[in-house]
Design an enzyme around this catalytic site. Structure first.
Site, short mmCIF file in Angstrom:
data_model
loop_
_atom_site.label_atom_id
_atom_site.label_comp_id
_atom_site.label_asym_id
_atom_site.label_seq_id
_atom_site.Cartn_x
_atom_site.Cartn_y
_atom_site.Cartn_z
N ASP A 45 48.38 -62.45 71.84
CA ASP A 45 48.51 -63.93 72.08
C ASP A 45 47.56 -64.76 71.74
O ASP A 45 46.20 -64.44 71.78
CB ASP A 45 49.17 -64.20 73.42
CG ASP A 45 49.71 -65.44 73.97
OD1 ASP A 45 50.42 -65.93 72.48
OD2 ASP A 45 49.55 -65.96 74.71
N HIS A 80 48.49 -66.87 62.69
CA HIS A 80 49.27 -65.65 62.55
C HIS A 80 48.49 -64.90 61.50
O HIS A 80 48.44 -63.66 61.47
CB HIS A 80 50.72 -66.08 62.29
CG HIS A 80 51.27 -66.79 63.25
ND1 HIS A 80 51.13 -66.34 64.77
CD2 HIS A 80 52.00 -67.94 63.36
CE1 HIS A 80 51.83 -67.31 65.49
NE2 HIS A 80 52.21 -68.23 64.70
N SER A 106 61.97 -61.69 71.65
CA SER A 106 63.55 -62.04 71.52
C SER A 106 63.41 -63.43 71.91
O SER A 106 64.58 -64.10 71.50
CB SER A 106 64.54 -61.12 72.23
OG SER A 106 64.07 -60.92 73.48
N LEU A 117 47.80 -41.35 65.54
CA LEU A 117 48.13 -42.42 66.25
C LEU A 117 49.72 -42.83 66.12
O LEU A 117 50.29 -42.70 64.95
CB LEU A 117 47.31 -43.61 66.25
CG LEU A 117 47.60 -44.85 66.80
CD1 LEU A 117 47.30 -44.74 68.12
CD2 LEU A 117 47.14 -46.16 65.92
C1 IPE Z 1 54.64 -63.35 74.15
O1 IPE Z 1 53.81 -64.30 73.62
C2 IPE Z 1 54.95 -62.90 72.73
C3 IPE Z 1 54.19 -62.01 71.47
C4 IPE Z 1 52.63 -62.19 71.61
C5 IPE Z 1 54.88 -61.98 70.42
P1 IPE Z 1 54.51 -66.08 73.64
O2 IPE Z 1 53.49 -66.83 73.26
O3 IPE Z 1 55.66 -65.87 73.09
O4 IPE Z 1 54.57 -65.87 75.41
P2 IPE Z 1 54.77 -67.31 76.39
O5 IPE Z 1 55.65 -68.10 75.50
O6 IPE Z 1 53.32 -67.97 76.26
O7 IPE Z 1 55.04 -66.90 77.53
C1 IPE Z 2 51.13 -64.98 69.35
O1 IPE Z 2 50.50 -65.88 69.13
C2 IPE Z 2 52.00 -64.55 68.26
C3 IPE Z 2 53.55 -64.73 68.59
C4 IPE Z 2 53.97 -64.97 69.60
C5 IPE Z 2 54.30 -64.37 67.40
P1 IPE Z 2 51.14 -67.66 69.58
O2 IPE Z 2 51.88 -67.86 68.31
O3 IPE Z 2 52.16 -67.47 70.83
O4 IPE Z 2 50.06 -68.31 69.95
P2 IPE Z 2 49.66 -69.27 70.90
O5 IPE Z 2 50.00 -68.56 72.19
O6 IPE Z 2 50.79 -70.57 70.95
O7 IPE Z 2 48.29 -69.86 70.85
MG MG Z 3 51.66 -67.76 72.85
#
Ligand code: IPE
Ligand code: IPE
Ligand code: MG
Length: 257
Positions: free
Chosen positions: A30, A47, A76, A141
């Protein structure tokens, strides 16, 4: 003239003080978007940078002797993001599988995908199945990609499978045990995660591996995923190796009555 042989300094697990290594590490990758936005860049740049970190994390997990590395790549619930960001993330995953599959096979990495396959784009489904099939013989792995994954959705699908078995007369409702539930989850045949890491500063599971996390250790890193390098990964592993896992019992060194 004397010939000199230069050795690359490779730190072993014991060199960095790692007493134990988790068998299964699961990471909620995240903080990509915020990392980019803080730099005045579009979220998508975060990303893109995150894929580099992902490659490094796979190598580092191998180096440390981790057996299973699960990476939460798309939940999801992430479909609710703007269409443009969703499309970018889809394209990025396709490119990763397409570009890296050969290297993963070479590195003896076995790919498994968890998450719902229902309503997925056909070409994406083919690509993911291909990644699993082409690495099925690998013995190193296990890289578990959680894509279109949500733990509650996984439960619902498991409940349906169990109900079907009961309807078919294969199983009595009263006989359903934890093993039967585990066997119907996407993670069947995998050990539960020992360590769950979340980068990016939030301290929540966001619908990740709820059943499997029952006795996992948690590590929340403020570091956004694009900056989560091997040193940061080692910090998480070091924290894990200092934890006392009791599973409801007592420490082995507990004394008294
Ligand atoms: C969790 O992160 C999903 C992934 C890292 C793929 P999110 O950014 O979607 O989670 P929330 O919305 O902060 O809970
Ligand atoms: C995690 O990073 C990647 C996915 C959820 C796909 P975020 O896109 O949630 O990045 P933040 O949390 O908004 O910084
Ligand atoms: Mg996020």
């Amino acid at each position: 003239m004397t010939a000199t042989v230069e050795f690359e300094a490779v730190d072993t697990n014991s060199d960095i003080g790692l007493l134990s290594v988790p068998r299964h590490v699961a990471i909620i990758m995240d903080g990509n978007g915020r990392w980019a936005q803080r730099r005045g860049l579009p979220r998508t740049e975060g990303h893109r940078r995150g894929v580099k970190t992902l490659r490094e994390a796979v190598k580092h997990a191998q180096k440390r002797g981790i057996s299973y590395l699960t990476l939460f790549s798309f939940s999801s619930e992430n479909w609710s993001r703007p269409q443009q960001e969703v499309s970018f993330l889809m394209a990025l995953l396709r490119r990763f599988v397409y570009d890296d599959l050969k290297d993963l096979v070479k590195a003896n990495v076995k790919v498994r995908v968890i998450g719902s396959k229902e309503n997925l784009d056909k070409s994406m489904l083919t690509l993911l199945n291909d990644a699993e099939q082409k690495t099925a013989h690998c013995t190193g792995l296990v890289l578990v990609i959680a894509f279109n994954y949500g733990a509650r959705d996984e439960y619902v699908r498991a409940a349906r499978k169990l109900a079907e078995r009961v309807e078919a007369g294969e199983l009595k409702a009263a006989d359903i045990g934890e093993d039967d539930v585990s066997a119907c989850l996407d993670t069947h045949e995998m050990p539960d995660p020992d360590l769950i890491v979340r980068t990016g500063g939030e301290q929540r599971l966001s619908n990740f591996l709820l059943w499997q996390a029952a006795y996992a250790e948690f590590y929340f890193a403020p570091t956004p995923w694009p900056e989560f390098d091997s040193g940061a990964f080692d910090d998480a592993l070091l924290a894990f190796s200092n934890r006392d896992r009791r599973y409801g019992g007592l420490s082995s060194d507990a004394t008294g009555t």
